[in-house]
Motif scaffolding. Structure first.
Motif, mmCIF file in Angstrom:
data_model
loop_
_atom_site.group_PDB
_atom_site.id
_atom_site.type_symbol
_atom_site.label_atom_id
_atom_site.label_comp_id
_atom_site.label_asym_id
_atom_site.label_seq_id
_atom_site.Cartn_x
_atom_site.Cartn_y
_atom_site.Cartn_z
ATOM 1 N N GLU A 2 0.855 -1.191 0.000
ATOM 2 C CA GLU A 2 0.000 0.000 0.000
ATOM 3 C C GLU A 2 0.886 1.233 0.000
ATOM 4 N N ASP A 3 0.658 2.113 -0.979
ATOM 5 C CA ASP A 3 1.397 3.369 -1.069
ATOM 6 C C ASP A 3 0.592 4.487 -0.425
ATOM 7 N N TRP A 4 1.255 5.242 0.442
ATOM 8 C CA TRP A 4 0.669 6.461 0.988
ATOM 9 C C TRP A 4 1.313 7.631 0.270
ATOM 10 N N LEU A 5 0.487 8.499 -0.311
ATOM 11 C CA LEU A 5 0.984 9.618 -1.102
ATOM 12 C C LEU A 5 0.809 10.921 -0.329
ATOM 13 N N TYR A 6 1.893 11.686 -0.277
ATOM 14 C CA TYR A 6 1.874 13.000 0.360
ATOM 15 C C TYR A 6 2.306 14.046 -0.663
ATOM 16 N N GLY A 7 1.546 15.123 -0.767
ATOM 17 C CA GLY A 7 1.888 16.188 -1.697
ATOM 18 C C GLY A 7 1.173 16.033 -3.025
ATOM 19 N N LEU A 8 1.416 16.996 -3.911
ATOM 20 C CA LEU A 8 0.820 17.013 -5.241
ATOM 21 C C LEU A 8 1.927 17.077 -6.285
ATOM 22 N N PRO A 9 1.653 16.555 -7.508
ATOM 23 C CA PRO A 9 2.664 16.628 -8.564
ATOM 24 C C PRO A 9 3.117 18.069 -8.773
ATOM 25 N N PRO A 10 4.400 18.308 -9.022
ATOM 26 C CA PRO A 10 5.439 17.298 -9.284
ATOM 27 C C PRO A 10 6.186 16.839 -8.034
ATOM 28 N N HIS A 11 5.778 17.273 -6.850
ATOM 29 C CA HIS A 11 6.508 16.931 -5.625
ATOM 30 C C HIS A 11 5.647 16.002 -4.774
ATOM 31 N N VAL A 12 5.807 14.706 -4.995
ATOM 32 C CA VAL A 12 4.997 13.713 -4.292
ATOM 33 C C VAL A 12 5.916 12.751 -3.546
ATOM 34 N N LEU A 13 5.587 12.504 -2.287
ATOM 35 C CA LEU A 13 6.312 11.526 -1.484
ATOM 36 C C LEU A 13 5.505 10.236 -1.454
ATOM 37 N N PHE A 14 6.136 9.127 -1.883
ATOM 38 C CA PHE A 14 5.511 7.808 -1.843
ATOM 39 C C PHE A 14 6.091 7.031 -0.662
ATOM 40 N N VAL A 15 5.222 6.585 0.232
ATOM 41 C CA VAL A 15 5.627 5.739 1.353
ATOM 42 C C VAL A 15 4.938 4.392 1.160
ATOM 43 N N THR A 16 5.732 3.338 0.945
ATOM 44 C CA THR A 16 5.180 2.023 0.627
ATOM 45 C C THR A 16 5.232 1.109 1.842
ATOM 46 N N PHE A 17 4.074 0.517 2.159
ATOM 47 C CA PHE A 17 3.968 -0.425 3.268
ATOM 48 C C PHE A 17 3.812 -1.845 2.739
ATOM 49 N N SER A 18 4.464 -2.763 3.409
ATOM 50 C CA SER A 18 4.162 -4.183 3.259
ATOM 51 C C SER A 18 3.699 -4.636 4.633
ATOM 52 N N GLY A 19 2.424 -4.969 4.722
ATOM 53 C CA GLY A 19 1.864 -5.204 6.044
ATOM 54 C C GLY A 19 1.792 -3.891 6.799
ATOM 55 N N ASP A 20 2.429 -3.836 7.956
ATOM 56 C CA ASP A 20 2.399 -2.621 8.781
ATOM 57 C C ASP A 20 3.745 -1.905 8.784
ATOM 58 N N THR A 21 4.637 -2.282 7.867
ATOM 59 C CA THR A 21 6.007 -1.777 7.903
ATOM 60 C C THR A 21 6.358 -1.029 6.624
ATOM 61 N N VAL A 22 7.030 0.106 6.774
ATOM 62 C CA VAL A 22 7.503 0.864 5.613
ATOM 63 C C VAL A 22 8.669 0.114 4.972
ATOM 64 N N VAL A 23 8.520 -0.213 3.676
ATOM 65 C CA VAL A 23 9.561 -0.959 2.969
ATOM 66 C C VAL A 23 10.211 -0.134 1.864
ATOM 67 N N ASN A 24 9.600 0.996 1.516
ATOM 68 C CA ASN A 24 10.194 1.832 0.469
ATOM 69 C C ASN A 24 9.713 3.265 0.631
ATOM 70 N N ILE A 25 10.613 4.207 0.356
ATOM 71 C CA ILE A 25 10.295 5.636 0.410
ATOM 72 C C ILE A 25 10.857 6.265 -0.855
ATOM 73 N N HIS A 26 10.012 6.968 -1.583
ATOM 74 C CA HIS A 26 10.483 7.597 -2.819
ATOM 75 C C HIS A 26 9.897 8.993 -2.933
ATOM 76 N N GLN A 27 10.783 9.972 -3.118
ATOM 77 C CA GLN A 27 10.367 11.370 -3.277
ATOM 78 C C GLN A 27 10.525 11.783 -4.730
ATOM 79 N N TYR A 28 9.427 12.167 -5.384
ATOM 80 C CA TYR A 28 9.488 12.654 -6.761
ATOM 81 C C TYR A 28 9.665 14.158 -6.766
#
Length: 230
Positions: A204-230
């Motif tokens: 599950e990706d949680w998105l913060y912000g609006l394009p072009p500056h969006v932070l993607f926080v990816t969960f697997s279960g209850d744990t953050v497994v990936n963080i990507h800032q566009y």
């Protein structure tokens, strides 16, 4: 709403502290919430694109002014989203025989400081602003403000690693955080996107912000497994 009702709301909500649950736009319009407690998302996105973000989710805010109109109640947040000028910045005086005009304030030519507040307008269609208690007003505002979580509760848990507590204080997300820690750090996401990978793993990706500056926080279960800032 009668005069007594207005006084009670001002007493109960003016200078009240809360935590922002969504991005609050800069500018004179701010965020709009209807009488069902629903945010006008289309208008919010338009304001954010036009004026930028004044307040990020997860940050503490203060209601600094309440204005009553026929169909609206306007809550000024952190002194509002408009740039403020002093009355004397508009006054000029004549100097010398030539009558050259000079500003009374020698710093008038400097650009006014950018406002970092916002506003939330409760709109009531089909009639005037009804009688509302403080709790009822808070319930409507709860679409954007959390009056219960005034400070990140994760900071007080002995089970949370110190590096996560420090990240929460800085409103940052780290790998390994759980959902509660991310909520304490960043507040509620602007959008959630679920995906099932070919391996069967659900993320599950949680998105913060609006394009072009969006932070993607990816969960697997209850744990953050990936963080990507566009």
């Amino acid at each position: 709403m009668d005069q007594l009702g207005r006084i009670l709301l001002i007493r109960g909500l003016n200078r009240e502290i809360a935590v922002a649950k969504v991005m609050l736009p800069r500018g004179k319009h701010g965020l709009f919430i209807n009488d069902q407690g629903q945010v006008d998302q289309e208008r919010a996105e338009k304001e954010l694109r036009a004026n930028g973000t004044a307040i990020q989710p997860g940050l503490p805010v203060e209601i600094t002014k309440i204005t009553f109109k026929d169909h609206d109640m306007i809550f000024e947040i952190n002194n509002g989203g408009k740039n403020h000028e002093h009355w004397y910045q508009h006054i000029q005086i004549g100097m010398g025989a030539g009558g050259m005009m000079q500003p009374l304030d020698p710093q008038q030519k400097r650009q006014n400081p950018i406002a970092y507040g916002s506003s939330i307008t409760l709109t009531f269609k089909g009639g005037k602003v009804p009688e509302l208690s403080v709790d009822e007003a808070k319930k409507l505002l709860s679409a954007a403000l959390d009056f219960q979580r005034k400070l990140p509760t994760e900071l007080y848990s002995s089970q949370v690693p110190e590096k996560f507590k420090e990240a929460i204080r800085k409103h940052e997300v780290l790998l390994g955080m759980d959902r509660d820690a991310v909520l304490s750090a960043k507040g509620a996401p602007f959008r959630k996107v679920r995906e099932t990978k070919p391996t069967g793993e659900e993320t599950e990706d949680w998105l913060y912000g609006l394009p072009p500056h969006v932070l993607f926080v990816t969960f697997s279960g209850d744990t953050v497994v990936n963080i990507h800032q566009y």
